[in-house]
Scaffold this motif. Structure first.
Motif, mmCIF file in Angstrom:
data_model
loop_
_atom_site.group_PDB
_atom_site.id
_atom_site.type_symbol
_atom_site.label_atom_id
_atom_site.label_comp_id
_atom_site.label_asym_id
_atom_site.label_seq_id
_atom_site.Cartn_x
_atom_site.Cartn_y
_atom_site.Cartn_z
ATOM 1 N N GLY A 38 -2.183 5.597 2.181
ATOM 2 C CA GLY A 38 -2.514 4.291 1.649
ATOM 3 C C GLY A 38 -2.616 4.300 0.138
ATOM 4 N N ASP A 39 -3.239 5.371 -0.430
ATOM 5 C CA ASP A 39 -3.330 5.475 -1.888
ATOM 6 C C ASP A 39 -1.953 5.639 -2.518
ATOM 7 O OD1 ASP A 39 -6.045 5.262 -1.609
ATOM 8 O OD2 ASP A 39 -6.392 7.435 -1.621
ATOM 9 N N ALA A 57 -0.277 2.280 -2.561
ATOM 10 C CA ALA A 57 -0.868 1.416 -3.581
ATOM 11 C C ALA A 57 -0.369 1.803 -4.975
ATOM 12 C CB ALA A 57 -2.390 1.503 -3.517
ATOM 13 N N ALA A 58 -0.276 3.094 -5.239
ATOM 14 C CA ALA A 58 0.205 3.539 -6.549
ATOM 15 C C ALA A 58 1.656 3.125 -6.775
ATOM 16 C CB ALA A 58 0.051 5.053 -6.666
ATOM 17 N N GLY A 96 3.155 0.585 -5.314
ATOM 18 C CA GLY A 96 3.166 -0.868 -5.470
ATOM 19 C C GLY A 96 2.773 -1.300 -6.874
ATOM 20 N N ILE A 97 1.744 -0.634 -7.438
ATOM 21 C CA ILE A 97 1.338 -0.961 -8.806
ATOM 22 C C ILE A 97 2.456 -0.631 -9.793
ATOM 23 C CG2 ILE A 97 -0.271 -0.320 -10.642
ATOM 24 C CD1 ILE A 97 -2.398 0.026 -8.473
#
Length: 202
Positions: A2-3, A6-7, A9-10
């Motif tokens: 998940g992290d 997210a990274a 996606g950012i």
């Protein structure tokens, strides 16, 4: 995982924001100096570059599996059933031909004088197509293209004939088996088909 997602996606959002900012900057630069900036290549690098760098920094956490025979069946990999391949080939071939015919007809509907005037002003053919022809043709392309996408959704229900569980079959069959309310389920299905035909008639 998940992290990591997210990274990535950012990083993708940062790349998209940078590409949008670069577009505005290149437009102002062209208005001021008259020189064109290679916007497409730079934007592509900005969009792909940051997520790739994040993947590289994380050690490329995505891995691909190859199918292996274990026991009586294969394990791992991606399974493509023949019904899905047949449905994809049929719908792609038919709708691709229809889209090509519609787009060619709409492009030819734009007056030839528009293209000749753009070329006389020094615009290249790519810019002429993007700035002159496509904006005028889109007004007549979008309505039939929307109808064709509705037809594609309805035509996918023919997958039942070759044994592929499409959205209509799964929705109608599952909802009917679990609720037992046949009239309501059929009414919803007929209502969705009727609404798409009404939009096409408009």
């Amino acid at each position: 995982m998940g992290d990591d997602a997210a990274a990535v996606g950012i990083a993708l959002l940062i790349g998209l924001a940078s590409a949008i900012g670069l577009r505005f900057w290149s437009r102002r630069r062209q208005e001021r100096t008259g020189a064109r900036f290679p916007l497409f290549a730079a934007s592509l690098a900005l969009i792909i570059g940051p997520p790739f760098l994040v993947f590289a920094a994380m050690g490329f956490p995505i891995s691909f599996e190859t199918p292996e025979l274990r026991g009586f069946n294969f394990v791992g990999g991606v399974r493509l059933i023949p019904e899905f391949v047949a449905l994809l080939f049929a719908l792609t071939t038919y709708n691709g031909g229809v889209h090509r015919r519609d787009r060619a007809g709409r492009y030819s509907g734009v007056a030839r004088g528009q293209t000749e005037a753009a070329l006389a002003l020094g615009l290249r053919r790519g810019l002429t197509l993007r700035l002159i022809v496509i904006p005028q043709a889109l007004r007549v392309i979008v309505p039939p293209l929307t109808n064709q996408y509705l037809n594609l959704t309805k035509n996918s229900s023919l997958a039942v004939a070759i044994g592929y569980p499409d959205l209509v079959a799964v929705f109608a069959g599952t909802a009917l088996n679990q609720t037992g309310q046949a009239i309501e389920i059929i009414a919803i299905t007929m209502g969705s088909i009727s609404s798409s035909r009404w939009q096409r008639a408009r």
